[in-house]
Design a protein around this motif. Structure first.
Motif, PDB file in Angstrom:
ATOM      1  N   VAL A  57       0.863  -1.183   0.000  1.00 39.43           N
ATOM      2  CA  VAL A  57       0.000   0.000   0.000  1.00 39.43           C
ATOM      3  C   VAL A  57       0.901   1.234   0.000  1.00 39.43           C
ATOM      4  O   VAL A  57       1.961   1.238   0.636  1.00 39.43           O
ATOM      5  CB  VAL A  57      -0.920  -0.017   1.241  1.00 39.43           C
ATOM      6  CG1 VAL A  57      -1.730   1.249   1.361  1.00 39.43           C
ATOM      7  CG2 VAL A  57      -1.831  -1.236   1.199  1.00 39.43           C
ATOM      8  N   SER A  58       0.489   2.299  -0.694  1.00 38.87           N
ATOM      9  CA  SER A  58       1.342   3.489  -0.785  1.00 38.87           C
ATOM     10  C   SER A  58       1.650   4.069   0.597  1.00 38.87           C
ATOM     11  O   SER A  58       0.840   3.964   1.526  1.00 38.87           O
ATOM     12  CB  SER A  58       0.679   4.559  -1.658  1.00 38.87           C
ATOM     13  OG  SER A  58      -0.380   5.180  -0.960  1.00 38.87           O
ATOM     14  N   GLU A  59       2.814   4.676   0.709  1.00 38.19           N
ATOM     15  CA  GLU A  59       3.235   5.270   1.986  1.00 38.19           C
ATOM     16  C   GLU A  59       2.297   6.386   2.449  1.00 38.19           C
ATOM     17  O   GLU A  59       1.930   6.422   3.626  1.00 38.19           O
ATOM     18  CB  GLU A  59       4.679   5.756   1.892  1.00 38.19           C
ATOM     19  CG  GLU A  59       5.254   6.248   3.198  1.00 38.19           C
ATOM     20  CD  GLU A  59       5.303   5.188   4.301  1.00 38.19           C
ATOM     21  OE1 GLU A  59       5.285   5.584   5.479  1.00 38.19           O
ATOM     22  OE2 GLU A  59       5.350   3.979   4.004  1.00 38.19           O
ATOM     23  N   PRO A  60       1.858   7.309   1.568  1.00 32.95           N
ATOM     24  CA  PRO A  60       0.920   8.335   2.039  1.00 32.95           C
ATOM     25  C   PRO A  60      -0.386   7.733   2.571  1.00 32.95           C
ATOM     26  O   PRO A  60      -0.926   8.196   3.578  1.00 32.95           O
ATOM     27  CB  PRO A  60       0.655   9.197   0.800  1.00 32.95           C
ATOM     28  CG  PRO A  60       1.842   8.985  -0.072  1.00 32.95           C
ATOM     29  CD  PRO A  60       2.281   7.570   0.185  1.00 32.95           C
ATOM     30  N   PHE A  61      -0.869   6.694   1.913  1.00 31.88           N
ATOM     31  CA  PHE A  61      -2.100   6.040   2.373  1.00 31.88           C
ATOM     32  C   PHE A  61      -1.866   5.381   3.729  1.00 31.88           C
ATOM     33  O   PHE A  61      -2.696   5.485   4.636  1.00 31.88           O
ATOM     34  CB  PHE A  61      -2.583   5.006   1.346  1.00 31.88           C
ATOM     35  CG  PHE A  61      -3.922   4.435   1.684  1.00 31.88           C
ATOM     36  CD1 PHE A  61      -5.088   5.100   1.332  1.00 31.88           C
ATOM     37  CD2 PHE A  61      -4.030   3.231   2.375  1.00 31.88           C
ATOM     38  CE1 PHE A  61      -6.337   4.579   1.655  1.00 31.88           C
ATOM     39  CE2 PHE A  61      -5.260   2.707   2.707  1.00 31.88           C
ATOM     40  CZ  PHE A  61      -6.424   3.383   2.341  1.00 31.88           C
ATOM     41  N   ILE A 100      -9.017   0.482   3.653  1.00 34.23           N
ATOM     42  CA  ILE A 100      -8.786   0.370   2.211  1.00 34.23           C
ATOM     43  C   ILE A 100     -10.117   0.371   1.466  1.00 34.23           C
ATOM     44  O   ILE A 100     -10.295   1.101   0.492  1.00 34.23           O
ATOM     45  CB  ILE A 100      -7.957  -0.892   1.877  1.00 34.23           C
ATOM     46  CG1 ILE A 100      -6.502  -0.685   2.309  1.00 34.23           C
ATOM     47  CG2 ILE A 100      -8.038  -1.234   0.383  1.00 34.23           C
ATOM     48  CD1 ILE A 100      -5.646  -1.934   2.241  1.00 34.23           C
ATOM     49  N   HIS A 153     -11.528   4.039   1.761  1.00 35.07           N
ATOM     50  CA  HIS A 153     -10.803   5.234   1.342  1.00 35.07           C
ATOM     51  C   HIS A 153      -9.826   5.073   0.176  1.00 35.07           C
ATOM     52  O   HIS A 153      -9.405   6.081  -0.404  1.00 35.07           O
ATOM     53  CB  HIS A 153     -10.002   5.805   2.524  1.00 35.07           C
ATOM     54  CG  HIS A 153     -10.833   6.184   3.697  1.00 35.07           C
ATOM     55  ND1 HIS A 153     -11.670   7.273   3.699  1.00 35.07           N
ATOM     56  CD2 HIS A 153     -10.960   5.594   4.914  1.00 35.07           C
ATOM     57  CE1 HIS A 153     -12.276   7.360   4.876  1.00 35.07           C
ATOM     58  NE2 HIS A 153     -11.868   6.347   5.623  1.00 35.07           N
ATOM     59  N   ALA A 154      -9.422   3.861  -0.152  1.00 30.41           N
ATOM     60  CA  ALA A 154      -8.337   3.690  -1.130  1.00 30.41           C
ATOM     61  C   ALA A 154      -8.767   4.063  -2.540  1.00 30.41           C
ATOM     62  O   ALA A 154      -9.891   3.806  -2.964  1.00 30.41           O
ATOM     63  CB  ALA A 154      -7.827   2.256  -1.113  1.00 30.41           C
ATOM     64  N   ARG A 157      -7.072   4.053  -6.690  1.00 31.06           N
ATOM     65  CA  ARG A 157      -6.189   3.212  -7.499  1.00 31.06           C
ATOM     66  C   ARG A 157      -4.713   3.474  -7.196  1.00 31.06           C
ATOM     67  O   ARG A 157      -3.929   2.539  -7.022  1.00 31.06           O
ATOM     68  CB  ARG A 157      -6.480   3.447  -8.984  1.00 31.06           C
ATOM     69  CG  ARG A 157      -5.675   2.560  -9.899  1.00 31.06           C
ATOM     70  CD  ARG A 157      -6.004   2.843 -11.365  1.00 31.06           C
ATOM     71  NE  ARG A 157      -5.384   1.886 -12.238  1.00 31.06           N
ATOM     72  CZ  ARG A 157      -4.110   1.953 -12.628  1.00 31.06           C
ATOM     73  NH1 ARG A 157      -3.342   2.943 -12.233  1.00 31.06           N
ATOM     74  NH2 ARG A 157      -3.606   1.032 -13.420  1.00 31.06           N
ATOM     75  N   GLU A 158      -4.331   4.744  -7.120  1.00 30.08           N
ATOM     76  CA  GLU A 158      -2.910   5.057  -6.903  1.00 30.08           C
ATOM     77  C   GLU A 158      -2.403   4.585  -5.539  1.00 30.08           C
ATOM     78  O   GLU A 158      -1.203   4.357  -5.372  1.00 30.08           O
ATOM     79  CB  GLU A 158      -2.605   6.543  -7.108  1.00 30.08           C
ATOM     80  CG  GLU A 158      -3.497   7.500  -6.401  1.00 30.08           C
ATOM     81  CD  GLU A 158      -4.774   7.859  -7.174  1.00 30.08           C
ATOM     82  OE1 GLU A 158      -5.564   8.624  -6.604  1.00 30.08           O
ATOM     83  OE2 GLU A 158      -5.000   7.388  -8.285  1.00 30.08           O
ATOM     84  N   ASP A 159      -3.294   4.399  -4.580  1.00 29.50           N
ATOM     85  CA  ASP A 159      -2.897   3.888  -3.272  1.00 29.50           C
ATOM     86  C   ASP A 159      -2.558   2.403  -3.327  1.00 29.50           C
ATOM     87  O   ASP A 159      -1.855   1.891  -2.462  1.00 29.50           O
ATOM     88  CB  ASP A 159      -4.022   4.100  -2.249  1.00 29.50           C
ATOM     89  CG  ASP A 159      -4.371   5.562  -2.066  1.00 29.50           C
ATOM     90  OD1 ASP A 159      -3.443   6.394  -2.014  1.00 29.50           O
ATOM     91  OD2 ASP A 159      -5.579   5.875  -1.993  1.00 29.50           O
ATOM     92  N   LEU A 160      -3.089   1.723  -4.339  1.00 31.03           N
ATOM     93  CA  LEU A 160      -2.935   0.270  -4.437  1.00 31.03           C
ATOM     94  C   LEU A 160      -2.094  -0.162  -5.639  1.00 31.03           C
ATOM     95  O   LEU A 160      -2.130  -1.326  -6.033  1.00 31.03           O
ATOM     96  CB  LEU A 160      -4.322  -0.381  -4.502  1.00 31.03           C
ATOM     97  CG  LEU A 160      -5.218  -0.088  -3.298  1.00 31.03           C
ATOM     98  CD1 LEU A 160      -6.602  -0.658  -3.514  1.00 31.03           C
ATOM     99  CD2 LEU A 160      -4.606  -0.603  -2.011  1.00 31.03           C
TER     100      LEU A 160
END
Length: 122
Positions: free
Chosen positions: A51-55, A93, A96-97, A99-102
Motif C-alpha cells: 500500500v502506498s506510503e501516504p495512504f 482500504i 478510502h483507497a 487506485r494510486e494507493d494500491l
C-alpha cells in the motif's frame, strides 16, 4: 511444506521488488529476485506493505495502535500490524483507497500473472 514445491517455480513469496522481465527458468528468476532485492535482504514483506506510503500514513493517523513494529531497510518499511490493525486496514482500504494507493498490489498481480505465463492485463 511439500518438498516437491519449488520456490520461483511453483511458489512465490512477496518481495519488495517482483521482477517481470527475463526468463521464467526458476534458477534465472531466483537470480533476478536476489539481484533486485539485495538492498532489502532480511526484510519481511507482506501484502499490506504494498500500500502506498501516504495512504499508510493516513491509516496510521487514524489507527496509531495498529502497528506492533516497523522495520526499515533500504528505503522500504515493513510494518507488523496487530490483528486488529490488519482488520482496520482492510476496512480503511475498502472505504478510502484509490487506485494510486494500491499500485503496488496491482503490480504484484501483474508479476504473478507474468510468472504463471498468463496474458498481460491492460
Amino acid at each position: 511444506l511439500d518438498a516437491s514445491i519449488l520456490e520461483f517455480k511453483d511458489v512465490f513469496r512477496i518481495h519488495p521488488v517482483m521482477p517481470t522481465t527475463g526468463n521464467l527458468d526458476p534458477k534465472t528468476l531466483q537470480k533476478s529476485f536476489e539481484r533486485e532485492n539485495g538492498a532489502y535482504k532480511g526484510l519481511d514483506w507482506e501484502l499490506e506493505d504494498l500500500v502506498s506510503e501516504p495512504f499508510m500514513q493516513a491509516f496510521l493517523t487514524d489507527y496509531p495502535t495498529a502497528i506492533a513494529k516497523a522495520t526499515p531497510i533500504g528505503g522500504k518499511i515493513h510494518r507488523d500490524l496487530t490483528r486488529d490493525g490488519k482488520a482496520h486496514l482492510h476496512q480503511f482500504i475498502k472505504k478510502h483507497a484509490m487506485r494510486e494507493d494500491l499500485l503496488g498490489v496491482i503490480e504484484l498481480v501483474k508479476a504473478l500473472r507474468f510468472y504463471m505465463a498468463l496474458p498481460k492485463l491492460h
